[in-house]
Design an enzyme around this catalytic site. Structure first.
Site, short mmCIF file in Angstrom:
data_model
loop_
_atom_site.label_atom_id
_atom_site.label_comp_id
_atom_site.label_asym_id
_atom_site.label_seq_id
_atom_site.Cartn_x
_atom_site.Cartn_y
_atom_site.Cartn_z
N ASP A 54 0.87 -1.18 0.00
CA ASP A 54 0.00 0.00 0.00
C ASP A 54 0.90 1.22 0.00
O ASP A 54 2.06 1.14 -0.40
CB ASP A 54 -0.89 -0.04 1.26
CG ASP A 54 -2.21 0.69 1.07
OD1 ASP A 54 -2.18 1.89 0.83
OD2 ASP A 54 -3.27 0.04 1.17
N HIS A 88 -3.60 6.01 3.65
CA HIS A 88 -4.29 4.76 3.37
C HIS A 88 -3.57 3.56 3.97
O HIS A 88 -4.17 2.72 4.65
CB HIS A 88 -4.44 4.59 1.86
CG HIS A 88 -5.41 3.53 1.46
ND1 HIS A 88 -5.04 2.22 1.27
CD2 HIS A 88 -6.74 3.58 1.22
CE1 HIS A 88 -6.10 1.51 0.91
NE2 HIS A 88 -7.14 2.31 0.88
N SER A 260 -11.32 -1.78 0.55
CA SER A 260 -10.00 -1.75 1.18
C SER A 260 -10.08 -2.17 2.64
O SER A 260 -9.34 -3.03 3.11
CB SER A 260 -9.40 -0.34 1.12
OG SER A 260 -8.80 -0.10 -0.11
#
Length: 382
Positions: A54, A88, A260
């Site tokens: 990520d 994120h 996600s």
């Protein structure tokens, strides 16, 4: 020449303002939906490392402090650069392994460690080789998967996605699975696209679409498929993905929506299974998650929620049964079904009794034939 390809963090977080309630109260419905607390009586993910492919993870937040190993930048095979912590990646890592320190956010595997493998910068496109040169190039995801498999990761969480499969990634997926690494990925947030509405199915997102990868869809508080969640045959199971509390960089919390979050939560459950049963191969971890899921569709499976919402405690029980089945496969010890054992098969090769009968019959026939000839000869003599 490099082609700019947008790598969708298969749920770019859609955040709302944080509520006034403590984060543990906000995330209670998520933990209940996954039946996590019952699973924690067995394991909390000890001795397991989960690689987070990520944006870079902020290892300084209280929920992850002291338990994050920073891997190299995966966007280049030769140039090394230090990527800043990402919004994120940090949020996903805390959903997996948040310790809950100081009443903070707790992940589904709070005793697990994180290996941060950055390959995107939040909300920015990434340059990867075009398909025509892919035969001689390795994509960032392929590098990340091989690095994770070679550096002690038992689970890889991939809340990312693109629309095209690549040979180097297929080969890296196969390599990681062969090393016993469980691969978990978000299926994408294309459920409301015009294509999905017209065709009744969504575009496939990769890596979730690669064989052997556990594709995770998103559900709401009622256990129903989130409207934005992609629906296609890459979906194996589902997990909460609507109004899921996540940790912010540095400090604080916010709410997220997307597959996600669902994928990260399931990656933590996979870590619980690998913690308890470290030798269980990836395909049986997937089987344990799917066979024990709750809210199974009427037909047993559909392309919206897969086999249902992951149940962590039930998945551990299913993994135990699979491990027991492995141990019981001993020739001569067990048989399928109830009832008497079948007769012991005859030994291969000639049967001595039949040989004696055959030989004796042949000898008797020969003696009879010879006797008949003697009698005939005697009759012919004057």
């Amino acid at each position: 020449m490099l082609t700019a390809v947008r790598v969708v963090t298969a749920a770019l977080l859609a955040f709302s303002a944080p509520a006034a309630d403590p984060v543990r109260e906000q995330q209670k419905w998520v933990l209940d939906a996954l039946n996590i607390e019952q699973a924690w009586a067995v394991t909390k993910g000890e001795n397991v490392t989960v690689a987070v492919v990520d944006s870079a993870v902020d290892g300084k937040i209280k929920e992850l402090k002291g338990r994050v190993t920073a891997g190299p930048d995966m966007t280049s095979g030769s140039v090394t650069r230090e990527l800043p912590p990402g919004r994120h990646g940090t949020a996903m890592a805390a959903l997996i392994a948040g310790s809950g320190a100081d009443d903070g956010l707790v992940g589904t595997a709070p005793a697990a460690r994180i290996l941060s493998l950055p390959m995107v910068i939040d909300d920015e496109p990434m340059l990867i080789p075009p398909l025509e040169s892919e035969a001689s190039a390795e994509s960032p995801l392929a590098r990340a998967l091989r690095y994770a498999a070679n550096h002690g990761a038992q689970v890889v969480s991939m809340s990312i996605g693109s629309y095209g499969p690549l040979r180097s990634e297929r080969e890296a997926v196969s390599y990681a699975l062969g090393k016993g690494v469980v691969l978990v990925a978000a299926v994408g947030n294309d459920g409301l696209t015009q294509y999905a509405q017209d065709k009744g199915t969504s575009y496939w997102s990769f890596p979730a679409g690669y064989p052997g990868v556990i594709g995770v869809a998103a559900t709401d508080k009622q256990g129903r498929r989130a409207t934005f969640s992609s629906d296609n045959l890459s979906v194996l199971v589902s997990a909460p993905g609507v109004q899921v509390p996540v940790a912010k960089r540095k400090k604080g919390y916010e709410l997220s929506e997307g597959t996600s979050s669902a994928a990260a939560l399931v990656a933590g459950v996979a870590a619980l299974i690998k913690s308890r049963y470290p030798s269980l191969p990836p395909e049986q971890v997937a089987q344990a998650l799917a066979s024990s899921a709750r809210g199974r569709p009427a037909a047993g499976y559909d392309d919206k929620t897969g086999f249902g919402v992951v149940d962590a405690a039930a998945a551990l029980n299913a993994a135990e049964r699979l491990t027991g089945a492995q141990r019981s496969i001993t020739p001569g010890m067990d048989h399928f079904g109830q009832g008497e054992d079948s007769p012991v098969p005859t030994r291969p090769g000639p049967d001595p009794m039949r040989l004696w009968l055959y030989g004796g019959g042949l000898l008797l026939a020969l003696v009879t034939f010879c006797g008949a000839i003697v009698v005939l000869n005697q009759r012919k003599e004057p």
